[in-house]
Scaffold this active site. Sequence first.
Site, PDB file in Angstrom:
ATOM      1  N   GLU A 186       0.699  -1.110  -0.135  1.00 32.71           N
ATOM      2  CA  GLU A 186      -0.053   0.013   0.083  1.00 32.71           C
ATOM      3  C   GLU A 186       1.228   1.301  -0.038  1.00 32.71           C
ATOM      4  OE1 GLU A 186      -1.923  -1.249   3.599  1.00 32.71           O
ATOM      5  OE2 GLU A 186      -1.055   0.144   4.837  1.00 32.71           O
TER       6      GLU A 186
ATOM      7  N   HIS B 244      -4.008   3.290   8.378  1.00 29.16           N
ATOM      8  CA  HIS B 244      -2.799   2.486   8.727  1.00 29.16           C
ATOM      9  C   HIS B 244      -1.851   3.796   8.941  1.00 29.16           C
ATOM     10  CE1 HIS B 244      -2.880  -1.698   6.960  1.00 29.16           C
ATOM     11  NE2 HIS B 244      -3.824  -1.795   8.062  1.00 29.16           N
TER      12      HIS B 244
END
Lengths: 291, 395
Positions: A210, A248
């Site tokens: 990511e 995150h």
Amino acid sequence: MSVLVNKDTRVVFTGITGNSGGFHAKLCMEYGTQVVAGVTPGKGGQLFDEKVPVFNTVTGSIENEGANTACVFVPPPFAADSILECLDAGIELIIAITEGIPVNDMALVKKKLLETNARLVGPNCPGVITPGECKIGIMPGYIHKPGTVGIVSRSGTLTYEAVWQVTSLGYGQSTCIGIGGDPINGMNHTDAIKLFNEDPDTEAIVMIGEIGGDAEEAAAAYIKEYVKKPVAGFIAGTTAPPGRRMGHAGAIVSGGSGTAEAKIAAMEAAGIVVAKTPSDMGTALLEAWGK
Amino acid sequence: MNIHEYQAKQLFEQYGIPCPKGAATSSRDEFESCIDSLSEGLVVVKSQIHAGGRGKGTFTDGFRGGVKLAKTKAEALEFANKMLNNTLVTIQTGPAGREVQTVYFTEGADIEKEYYLAILMDRATSAPVVVASTEGGVEIEKVAEETPEKIFKAYVDPTIGLQAHQARGIAFKLGFEGKQAGACAKLILNIYKMFWENDADMVEVNPMISMPDGGVSALDAKVSFDSNALYRHKDIVAFRDLNEEDPKEIEASKFDLNYIALDGNIACLVNGAGLAMATMDIINHCGGEAANFLDVGGGATAEQVTAAFKIILSDPKVEGILVNIFGGIMQCDVIAQGVIEAAKAVSLDKPLVVRLEGTNVVQGKKLLADSGIEITSADSLADAAQKIVDIVAAN
């Protein structure tokens, strides 16, 4: 064969008497994982689920039950201490599920970790599973199937998505490793790829990344140089706006670095088949694998 | 969590970090007393918003510059009056800009040379890093790209902290000499102390300046903190300015939901940050645009899911909702229960596509099917995204 965990792995759960620690310890046991002990300071001597002995210390679980792998479920303010306790006690593999550990705490843990031979997976991760043998973490067991695909990812639920696609296409997994979404963690993508590359029973690899950081670029460079096995991948966050932190702590694009475009380009340059959408991870694997 | 410059300067003072004397206020009545509390001479008038590029920003009424140098008290008052409650647009605020609710007055500084200084956590080395440059007052990204040799770094062993020789090393590389190098090293060491003790994400001083009298000073300050560590810093939490945050994001944080407002019209409710990002990506791929990023997290309760629904529906742009749950730690029946309660509580009138997979998926799907709520169910991520995009396009 598999990497990191198998049917002989003897697991101690730290934080086993907590709600989510207890819930997931039971699910792991139902899956067939050898959960040999729990640790909750002050609750030593109790039995968890009427069969698993609880100890005050990690050392107690090693001396009495031969634990060699820890699953950390301790709440964030105390989680770093729990990981450090595992390191000091000599646990070889520590899988930290806890989400929300302060980054300074992890900087201290990482320094200590590098002085030992232990491996840390996580924190803020779904855990590690070798399907049919051992599940340590919070992933739903039934989506997995024993097989030869190694999967590594920062994200929890996105890993499940990939696993489910691979399973639905009729292929199983050797081991799935969730390395976690925090800026400072234990194993990175490259460490996991190395393990899969050396594992004779892993035939193909899926690497999910990511936005943020440069771990995917580093792994791509390693793959280009050393990995002959087919690799497919996906990068989440193509549409995430710069400068915003997408949940995150690691997922943030800042100052032009860590963009999805740069990561996808590095992966494609390494011969990795990169899925265009998160629904194509399974088919990208088949393309890379020539199936 | 971000804080304002004037708040950062309060921390600087606590840590003995030299910076120009200043005073901040949100009230026009206090402008004069703020200015009077400073030494006579030049006054810098600074708009306080959580965004960079203030100096080069323009207010929506055409007034230029969110940071102005005033030669007289009258001029300082004039600038402050124009800034307060005016909306400042900078390269970082987006076209909507931010309303200035606090003005900060500082004494003018005698600038010899400008430098860049920052301390942040470096992911690659898992350790704090001091970054400094002789090119201050400009965008550091540009310096890094064009003249990387002008950037100096010192990596810190977090177990022993920044060492004096490292701070001196940076000062000498920046070209400081003699006592001034000592002053610069001391400033860097104190900033590190503040960075570490308060669990800061980043402390950026741009510019740090040298002065003809041999001193050094932190002219500007941009400081943010690790939100995971706020539980042990009540004093930092007190700096939080809710005016700087999206009301929906504030509401979300009350329920431990991770919500970020975006520009599209398809709301998403997803568990897990990676999957939430991937869901935004695939909506985009199918020709739609996400209205938000929303990660309901690991162990969401029915109450949290209801709150999540209320928040996404309070966004008038939303024309459809996609719920994408892959249950692990999160159980599908809990999510389903939340969806049902929320739909009842908020009298849901927008199309809803739900995709469930994972722990307790059978129970979850059954709950939804038996609920009587109009729900389009989907079997895969691609199927779900295509369905919601098509439904919204058709309406």
